[in-house]
Structure formats: C-alpha cells, structure tokens
Design a protein around this motif. Sequence first.
Motif, short mmCIF file in Angstrom:
data_model
loop_
_atom_site.label_atom_id
_atom_site.label_comp_id
_atom_site.label_asym_id
_atom_site.label_seq_id
_atom_site.Cartn_x
_atom_site.Cartn_y
_atom_site.Cartn_z
N ASN A 34 0.85 -1.18 0.00
CA ASN A 34 0.00 0.00 0.00
C ASN A 34 0.89 1.24 0.00
O ASN A 34 1.36 1.68 1.05
N HIS B 269 6.17 6.17 2.44
CA HIS B 269 6.09 4.71 2.42
C HIS B 269 7.48 4.10 2.45
O HIS B 269 8.40 4.56 1.76
N THR C 178 3.30 2.51 5.77
CA THR C 178 2.84 3.73 5.11
C THR C 178 2.22 4.66 6.14
O THR C 178 1.38 4.22 6.94
N THR D 62 2.11 11.67 2.06
CA THR D 62 2.24 10.28 2.47
C THR D 62 3.69 9.83 2.28
O THR D 62 4.38 10.27 1.36
N THR E 225 3.29 9.31 -6.10
CA THR E 225 4.40 9.14 -5.18
C THR E 225 5.70 8.92 -5.95
O THR E 225 5.69 8.42 -7.09
N TRP F 206 1.52 6.41 -10.02
CA TRP F 206 0.24 7.12 -9.94
C TRP F 206 -0.87 6.11 -9.73
O TRP F 206 -0.87 5.02 -10.32
N PHE G 87 -0.08 4.16 -0.59
CA PHE G 87 -0.88 5.30 -0.13
C PHE G 87 -1.75 4.86 1.05
O PHE G 87 -2.04 3.68 1.24
N GLY H 229 -3.53 9.69 -6.25
CA GLY H 229 -2.28 9.89 -5.54
C GLY H 229 -1.08 9.74 -6.46
O GLY H 229 -1.15 9.02 -7.47
N GLU I 88 -1.68 12.49 -1.73
CA GLU I 88 -2.93 11.92 -2.24
C GLU I 88 -4.10 12.78 -1.81
O GLU I 88 -4.00 13.61 -0.90
N THR J 243 0.25 8.47 6.49
CA THR J 243 -0.41 9.55 5.75
C THR J 243 -1.05 10.54 6.72
O THR J 243 -1.73 10.13 7.66
N TYR K 271 -5.01 6.08 1.63
CA TYR K 271 -6.44 6.07 1.36
C TYR K 271 -6.79 5.60 -0.05
O TYR K 271 -7.93 5.23 -0.30
N ASN K 272 -5.86 5.64 -0.97
CA ASN K 272 -6.09 5.15 -2.33
C ASN K 272 -5.31 3.87 -2.54
O ASN K 272 -4.21 3.70 -1.98
#
Length: 305
Positions: A34, A257, A266, A255, A220, A178, A36, A218, A232, A268, A38-39
């Motif tokens: 993960n 990671h 991760t 965020t 990164t 992305w 991110f 998001g 994000e 955020t 939340y996404n």
Amino acid sequence: MRISSSRFDGTVLAGVVASVSALALPSAAYADENLFGYNTGAETLPKGAGEVYVFNTLRSDKGKGTYRAIDTEIEGEYGVTDRITLSAAASFLTIKSQGLLIDGYLPADIDKGPRFNGLELKAKFNVLSPALDNFGLAVITSIEYKTLDPHSGQDKTEYEGHVVLAAQKYFRQGQIVWVGNLGLKAGHETRKAIANLPEGFDWPTTPEMEIEISAGTGLTYRVAPNWFVGAETQYTSEYETEVGQERWSLFAGPTIHYGGQKFWATLTWFPQIKGGGERYDGQTGNLHLIEKTKNEFRLKLGMNF
C-alpha cells in the motif's frame, strides 16, 4: 510447421525485454504494498502469497470540545491466483468525545475502547497489470458488517457493500507511481435506542439507507531505495434516501512509504481541505465536521509471507 529464425529471435527478444522491464519495477508491484493511505493500486498478490496488515486511523478535532477516534483494522490477504486476491478483516473502535453534543449524531459524551466493530470480506480482481500491460486496472468488491456507529461510538447495526475501480500507472521504470480510484458504497443501518437522552434530542432508530460516491488519486516518488514520498487526495459525497445529498468533503495530504523485503509501512496525514452539508449549531469555517473531522492520520503496517 517451420518457424523462421528471424521470427523466433524477435519473439525471444520481446520476451526478454518484457522480463527486464518487469524486473526493473519496484518490488511493491508484486507484493501489493500500500503505497498510499487512502487510495489503492491495481496490483494483486502472486498466487500462493499472503500478507497480514494492521491499519490504525486517528480522526481528531471537530472544532469544539474534545474528539478523538481510532479505527483499528487487522486484515489477512491471500493470492488465490495471480489476478485474484481475497482478504478478511476485523475492525475495532476506540473513541473519546466530550463537550460536544450534535442532534442526531453525538448524543452523549463517551470514552470507550478498543471495542470490536465488525468484519469485512473483500475480493480484488486484476484486469490489467501496470507492470506487464503498461496500465493497471482492478475491480475491488467488499461486504462489511459493523456493530458500532463510527462517529458517536453508540451501538448500531450496519451492512455495507462497496465497489472500487482502481487504476495504476508506473513512470520512469517505477520511480514514479500514480493511482486513481472511483468508489461506490451502499449501506443499510439501524441505530440502537439510547436511554436518558436530553429532552427534544433527535436520535432516529428507524432503518436508514445511505449511498456514498468517492473519487481519489495519488502520486508518489521513490526518493531512495525502498522509500517513497508523495501526496494523495480523496473526495466523498454521501446521499440519504430522504434528504438527498447529506454531506461532502475533500481531504488531501502527504504520504510516506517504506517497503522492505518482508515488511512495509505507510504513514499519511490527511487534513480536510473543504466540506459541506449539515452543520452543527455554532460551527464555523467551511468544513464538514458532523461525520468528519479536521484531521486524519493513518498508519499502515504490512508483513509478507
């Protein structure tokens, strides 16, 4: 049938190029890390692989009084095939709310937890792989049973169904990642009756139906081996059968990671940028603070096996 040497060489060369390109991408592409808070991305676990997650989300500050809630989720995930991942999760709620009563939403001060708050079953189907198909696409479906109201901590029975369309794209051989999400959630809830409520206080116990749509994205960047830094955002809008659109909110934040061979994490920070809909008496500012808060912090920890 005879195969010409030039055709054979071209096929082999194409396979080698595809393999090298895949190996050049970060290990997160294969571990379904993960990146991110939340996404989510489009990758699934390889067949036979598994992960265990622990998610903690701190929601704080409604602009008045004291409000802190921690959502804890423990999830196990397994790759049934290279394109299908199944998971099951148990959730828990810790909440403290004092000095703020909101008609219909926060009926009393509370300081409890952690308490069991439900179960979730989820399936993720990978349609296109961002590592092999140049663009990733996945469909995620889930069903959830909850026993507590996430805003007040009061007893409530809720059944939810959720569908998310997740897209993912790698740039510069995976140095930039992305993701984009579109979601639809429907829920049926029934609040439990509460004794000794303030006179005239509204706490409906008739069943309610809610629908929520969401859109998030998001981006990164891998700043060092195993380390990604990005940002994000997520927009959500909720509708009730009797009142139409009840509330909307926009959150966005940074965020970070870390992804190791067996462990990833991760973190955020997700402050609310703007919101609308119902407001409590005396509320100021342009945020939605009845069901949402000013700030959210989410820490995800994962272990591969």
